[in-house]
Enzyme design. Sequence first.
Site: not given
Ligand code: NAP
Ligand code: GLV
Length: 310
Positions: A225, A273
């Site tokens: 983000r 994005h």
């Molecule tokens: P997720 O499965 O919820 O994983 C989040 C990770 O971040 C976990 O390992 C979590 O730690 C860690 N985390 C959260 N808060 C933290 C903190 N304060 N300090 C250190 N680590 C922290 O999320 P995901 O599915 O991988 O997705 C991640 C993000 O990618 C989404 O939230 C979204 O914003 C972004 N995204 C972007 C796109 C794009 O097109 N640009 C597409 C999809 C997603 P724990 O393992 O300890 O819980």
């Molecule tokens: C895209 O940014 C997503 O969070 O899936």
Amino acid sequence: MNALLVSTKPATMQVWREELLALDPALDIRLHPESGPVEDITAAVTWNHPPEDLYRYPNLKLLISMGAGVDHLFRPPGPPPGVAVVRLVDRLLTTAMSEYVLLAVLRHHRQDAGYRALQARREWEELPAPDTEATRIGVMGLGNLGADAARKLAALNFQVAGWSRTPKQLDGIETFAGADGLMPFLARTDILVCLLPLTPETEGIINARTLAGLPHGAYVINAARGAHVVEEDLLAALDSGQVSGATLDVFRTEPLPREHRFWTHPNVILTPHAASITIPRSVAPQVIDNLARLREGRPLANVVDVSVGY
Ligand code: NAP
Ligand code: GLV
């Protein structure tokens, strides 16, 4: 009435309606803003919907994010109390993000910009050979996306570490956790990849202090983000050479304003994005599944912990 509110860009809403009805023709789908009587709505699948509007539906029980991220649902005033929040966890979404990260890493690591510049000048010249095993990549966030990208980078023989909120164990990947783990993690990171969720704890986490904690000339990739980055601090680090370049998919203001310096900075590569775009056909089955779980009183899948915001 058990109606599902769908809310995103108008053209995308039609695709969602088709994909959901293809799986369950009996679904009562209402496309925002034509929601009908507010009492009918018991679930909503949304992207960037005005959060306060969700308080209008007295029978709303389930909020489904149209993406992996849920920060759009936690903007003030946040999800209505007592409403469950779930998000998407999808193989195609995960694969696409890892592709984006690998492309950005390899483009930097293999000096693509340098070779393109040489080609433009018709100059036949070798740049110093990159040493993959000596290149340290640090992935912030070891969730569905971060862990997949970290594993794929490790499979290419990079030295990979990850940083998460709670301690994690991943084969072949050095792990760091919590506030105490952050600076040691940054100090060993030549290429920083941000795949964190946006929460009050992670807002502005890529700032002057953390960028200064990276080795001089480190590279930054942010596909999570825009608000993870203090943009002025990143620009200053790029200008000073503390950061040698950045690949950015997300920005504090989207669309990125035309006058923003990121557009023209010689060491910034940006995308709109688009790192990993939700494909309604791929995720419709899990939306249908969660609606069935809600109806039948079974535990929901991919539940968001409202207390931590991801
Ligand atoms: P997720 O499965 O919820 O994983 C989040 C990770 O971040 C976990 O390992 C979590 O730690 C860690 N985390 C959260 N808060 C933290 C903190 N304060 N300090 C250190 N680590 C922290 O999320 P995901 O599915 O991988 O997705 C991640 C993000 O990618 C989404 O939230 C979204 O914003 C972004 N995204 C972007 C796109 C794009 O097109 N640009 C597409 C999809 C997603 P724990 O393992 O300890 O819980
Ligand atoms: C895209 O940014 C997503 O969070 O899936």
